[in-house]
Design an enzyme around this catalytic site. Structure first.
Site, PDB file in Angstrom:
ATOM      1  N   TRP A  98      36.246  41.235  34.355  1.00  0.00           N
ATOM      2  CA  TRP A  98      35.697  40.011  33.591  1.00  0.00           C
ATOM      3  C   TRP A  98      36.564  39.821  32.297  1.00  0.00           C
ATOM      4  O   TRP A  98      36.656  38.695  32.023  1.00  0.00           O
ATOM      5  CB  TRP A  98      34.090  40.212  33.183  1.00  0.00           C
ATOM      6  CG  TRP A  98      33.407  40.868  34.232  1.00  0.00           C
ATOM      7  CD1 TRP A  98      32.877  42.263  34.539  1.00  0.00           C
ATOM      8  CD2 TRP A  98      32.884  40.256  35.524  1.00  0.00           C
ATOM      9  NE1 TRP A  98      32.065  42.138  35.635  1.00  0.00           N
ATOM     10  CE2 TRP A  98      32.184  40.925  36.080  1.00  0.00           C
ATOM     11  CE3 TRP A  98      33.168  38.917  35.854  1.00  0.00           C
ATOM     12  CZ2 TRP A  98      31.625  40.520  37.276  1.00  0.00           C
ATOM     13  CZ3 TRP A  98      32.548  38.453  37.110  1.00  0.00           C
ATOM     14  CH2 TRP A  98      31.921  39.373  37.697  1.00  0.00           C
ATOM     15  N   ASP A  99      37.225  40.740  31.985  1.00  0.00           N
ATOM     16  CA  ASP A  99      38.163  40.443  30.874  1.00  0.00           C
ATOM     17  C   ASP A  99      39.470  39.532  31.214  1.00  0.00           C
ATOM     18  O   ASP A  99      39.933  38.893  30.601  1.00  0.00           O
ATOM     19  CB  ASP A  99      38.639  41.929  30.138  1.00  0.00           C
ATOM     20  CG  ASP A  99      37.763  42.557  28.824  1.00  0.00           C
ATOM     21  OD1 ASP A  99      37.060  41.611  28.485  1.00  0.00           O
ATOM     22  OD2 ASP A  99      37.754  43.791  28.844  1.00  0.00           O
ATOM     23  N   ILE A 100      39.822  40.121  32.476  1.00  0.00           N
ATOM     24  CA  ILE A 100      40.953  39.447  33.107  1.00  0.00           C
ATOM     25  C   ILE A 100      40.460  37.831  33.457  1.00  0.00           C
ATOM     26  O   ILE A 100      41.361  36.990  32.756  1.00  0.00           O
ATOM     27  CB  ILE A 100      41.408  40.121  34.287  1.00  0.00           C
ATOM     28  CG1 ILE A 100      42.008  41.444  33.882  1.00  0.00           C
ATOM     29  CG2 ILE A 100      42.456  39.279  34.895  1.00  0.00           C
ATOM     30  CD1 ILE A 100      42.014  42.422  34.800  1.00  0.00           C
TER      31      ILE A 100
END
Lengths: 400, 400
Positions: free
Chosen positions: A161-163
Site C-alpha cells: 500500500w505504501d508503494i
C-alpha cells in the site's frame, strides 16, 4: 542532471516509505528533489536494516538521487528557511510533497500565502487525518485473511500500500504540475493511504464480488483464482511457480512435460473444459496431481532446461540472497542497476527508476545523500545565502 | 468530463491488470481513455469473478471511466482504423499505452511514421521481451519465502507488481507528455514488470542488506521487522493488527491497556532499550506475552472502545465481506465511492481514483463501458466516419 524531469524541483518533507518513494521516483526521472529533515534526521533515519557502521540501508535505499537539507524545523527561523525553499520562485519550483501532519506553518493555507500557485501533495493515513500505516491498512483490506491456507491472517511482507501510494503521489504531482503550467493555478492534492487500499481492492473486483454475488474470496494457498497456477516442489528442495493464463501457455505445459495426454483426461474427469481459464481452475487438483511427480523428480536445473524457451510461464522461487546471486536480471547487466558509492555503506549495486525513455534516456543510479549533505549548497543556490551567513546559521544550530 | 486531465486523450490496447490500471488511473483523473479491443474482446474479457449473467466483474472493475472500441485488429482495415485513432492529430492526443506484443503495425517505429511525436508506453514481462506475469515475477522477488512461518513459499494474493507497474505507466506517460509539450518530441517509454519488482526490492533495502551484511530476511510470521507489531486474537475469534513505529505510539499501547509497568519490564528482561524500534523488535516475544492475554480476553468491540482515540496504531483484520459491510471507510460516506449503474451488473458501489485535487476536484466514479459501446461514437468524433460508412464497416465485420 539528465533525465526527463530534469527541470523540475520538488521539496519533500517526509518519512518512511510512501512519500519518500514518491519523491525518489521523480528524482530518478531527473527531478531535483530536496528532502528537508529536522536536525539529526526524521523518525526513519535509523530504520533497520543497518550497515555495520549504523547507517540505515532502508533510508539509503529510499532516498537515492535526492539532495538532503537539515533545518531546525522546530524553530521559527528553521521554518522560515524551509518555507523559502518550498515557495522559491520559478515555474518549475513551488512543489511540496509531504506525509507529515501539515499544520501551522506547513499547512497549505499558510504556505500558499507565500506562493499563490503552490502545489502541495499531502499523504495522510486516513482521509479524516487519523493515523494509519501500511500494516493497519493491510489488515482491513481483506487480503491477509485470503492469504495462505486460512485459519489465521497472513500479512504479506511487501509494503504494497505504501508503494502504490508513493506512485499515486508521483502521478498526482505530475498531473497538478501539468495543469499549473497550462492554467496557472496550484492546489493541494490529498491522498489517504486507506483510500489507496480501498480503490485498489475495488479496482480488482473484490468489492463487486461481495456486492453482486455475496462472495468472499477464500484463501487458496498458492493457487491462482479463476485460472491455473500453483507452486511445485523440485527434487532438490527448491520451489517453482507455474501458471497458464492463455490456452497457448496451457498447451505449452503439456508439450514441455510430455504429459499432454494425461492432463487432457483431467477435463472429463472433473467435467471441466480445460480450454477455459475457469475450467482449468475447477480441475486444478487433478492437474496438479499429474504435474507434481514430474516436478518432484527433477532438479531446478533440469526443470529450467525443459521449460525455458518452451512457452511455459514459470519461474523459480528465490529468497533475497538467491535473487542477488542467481538471477541475471538482478545484476549489472540490467541497465536499471549500477555500482554506486553509498556514504557509510560503500560500493553497492543500486537501482534507478524502472522506466526507460527512448529519447530522454535513463538517469543512472545515484546514491542517497548523507544527511544534511546539501544544506549549504541548496541554501546558497536557491536562497542565495552566503557562506558567511551560512556559518552564522550553523553556529545558531539552525542548519546542519 | 471534468477532472484535472480532462483535455488529454490516451489510446489503450491492453489486457489484464497493469496496463488497464494505468489507463484507468488517468481516466479517473479525467483523461479520455479509449481502450481498443479485438472483436469479442481481449483475453481478459471473461476473467473471474463473474456476475450472474456472465459479465466479468474483474474487467468491469479495471476499465471504469474508459471508452470501449472494438476493431478487427487481425485485418489490415482494422489495424488502419486503430492506427488512425492512435495517431490522430491534436496536441493532447497521440499517446498509446499497451502491454501487448508491439510488433508489426503496432510497433513504435511503424506508428511513429504516422505521427512523429507519438508517445508510446509499452509494458513487457521481462526487459528482453520474454514473458513474465505478476505470479512469476513475485516468486523471484524473495517475498514469498519471507512470508508466513517458513518452510514453503507463501504467495501474497494482491497482484502488487501489476499495481505498481500500472502506476509507473501513469507516471511515465505524464512525464513524457510534459516533455513533448515543452520540446515537441515524442518517444517510446518502456517498462518491464520484472524491473518494477527489482527496483522495488532494491528501494526497500533488501538488496543492500544481502550485499552489505550477507543477510537474507527470514520469515517472521506477522511480526514487523525491526520494530514492534503483530496480530492478536480477540475473545470473539477476530484478529487485530497492532503496531508501534514511534515512541509515542509505543507509550500509547501501555497507557491504553494499563500494562505500561509490566511492558517496561520487558526491556531489562531482554536487555533491550524499549525506547528504540530495534529494542522493541528484540523484545517482541516478551512484549507479546504480556499483551496476548489482554486481547484474548476482550471482544473486538471492547478493544475498539479501549483503543480508538488513544493514539494506538491498530486495526481489525477484515475479510472482503467485512470490509464492505463493517468498515465505514468502505461506504458511500467516502467521496471516492458512489453508486454506479454497471452494464450487466446493475447498481453497485464503485470507486474513482484516490487522489483529491482542491481546485480541479475529483472525477465522480463512473462505470466501465459495455464492450464496443463507444466504437461508433469514437470513430465519428475522431475519424469523422459517417453513420453510413460505419454501417458498411460493421457489415464487413471490421467494427463492433
Amino acid at each position: 542532471m539528465p533525465g526527463i524531469l530534469s527541470d523540475l524541483r520538488i521539496v519533500e518533507v517526509s518519512a518512511f516509505i510512501a512519500a519518500p518513494l514518491g519523491g525518489m521516483t521523480l528524482a530518478q526521472l531527473g527531478a531535483e528533489v530536496i528532502r528537508i529533515d529536522p536536525l539529526g534526521g526524521n523518525i526513519d533515519i535509523g530504520r533497520w536494516p543497518l550497515a555495520p557502521d549504523g547507517t540505515s540501508l532502508y533510508w539509503a535505499s529510499l532516498n537515492k538521487a535526492k539532495r538532503s537539507v537539515c533545518l531546525a524545523l522546530n524553530t521559527p527561523q528553521g521554518q522560515e528557511l524551509a518555507r523559502a525553499l518550498i515557495c522559491a520562485p520559478g515555474e518549475n519550483a513551488g512543489t511540496l510533497l509531504t506525509n507529515l501532519p501539515a499544520s501551522g506553518w506547513m499547512s497549505f493555507s499558510a504556505l500558499s500565502q507565500h506562493r499563490a500557485d503552490l502545489i502541495m501533495l499531502r499523504l495522510t493515513g486516513n482521509a479524516d487525518g487519523s493515523g494509519a500505516v501500511d500494516y493497519t491498512v493491510n489488515c482491513a483490506s481483506g487480503f491477509p485473511l485470503a492469504t495462505g491456507h486460512g485459519g489465521a491472517p497472513v500479512n504479506h511482507v511487501l509494503p504494497a500500500w505504501d508503494i502504490a501510494a508513493g506512485l499515486y503521489l508521483a502521478t498526482g504531482l505530475l498531473a497538478a504540475e501539468r495543469t499549473r503550467r497550462r492554467s496557472g493555478h496550484g492546489q493541494e492534492v490529498t491522498l489517504a493511504l486507506s483510500d489507496v487500499m480501498l480503490a485498489t481492492v475495488a479496482n480488482l473486483g473484490y468489492l463487486a464480488d461481495v456486492q453482486v454475488n455475496n462472495a468472499v474470496r477464500p484463501p487458496l494457498g498458492n493457487d491462482l483464482y479463476g485460472a491455473f497456477g500453483r507452486d511445485f516442489r523440485t527434487a532438490d528442495g527448491r520451489h517453482i511457480m507455474l501458471a497458464a493464463i492463455s490456452n497457448r501457455q496451457w498447451r505449452a505445459i503439456g508439450k514441455a512435460t510430455g504429459l499432454a495426454a494425461r492432463l487432457a483426461l483431467g477435463g472429463p474427469l472433473m467435467e471441466a473444459d480445460l480450454d477455459t481459464e475457469g475450467g482449468r481452475f475447477a480441475a486444478r487438483h487433478a492437474i496438479c496431481a499429474v504435474l507434481e511427480p514430474w516436478f518432484a523428480s527433477r532438479t531446478l536445473a533440469e526443470i529450467r532446461t525443459a521449460l525455458d524457451g518452451s512457452g511455459v510461464l514459470w519461474g523459480p522461487y528465490q529468497d533475497f540472497g538467491q535473487l542477488v546471486h542467481e538471477d541475471p536480471r538482478c545484476s549489472l547487466k540490467n541497465p536499471i542497476f549500477a555500482t554506486i558509492d553509498q556514504p557509510g555503506v560503500g560500493q553497492i549495486m543500486a537501482n534507478t527508476a524502472p522506466l526507460g525513455f527512448s529519447v530522454d534516456g535513463r538517469v543512472p543510479p545515484q546514491a542517497a545523500p548523507r544527511l544534511g549533505e546539501d544544506t549549504e549548497a541548496v541554501l546558497s543556490e536557491i536562497l542565495l545565502i552566503s557562506s558567511l551567513e551560512y556559518g552564522r546559521l550553523r553556529d545558531q544550530k539552525l542548519v546542519a
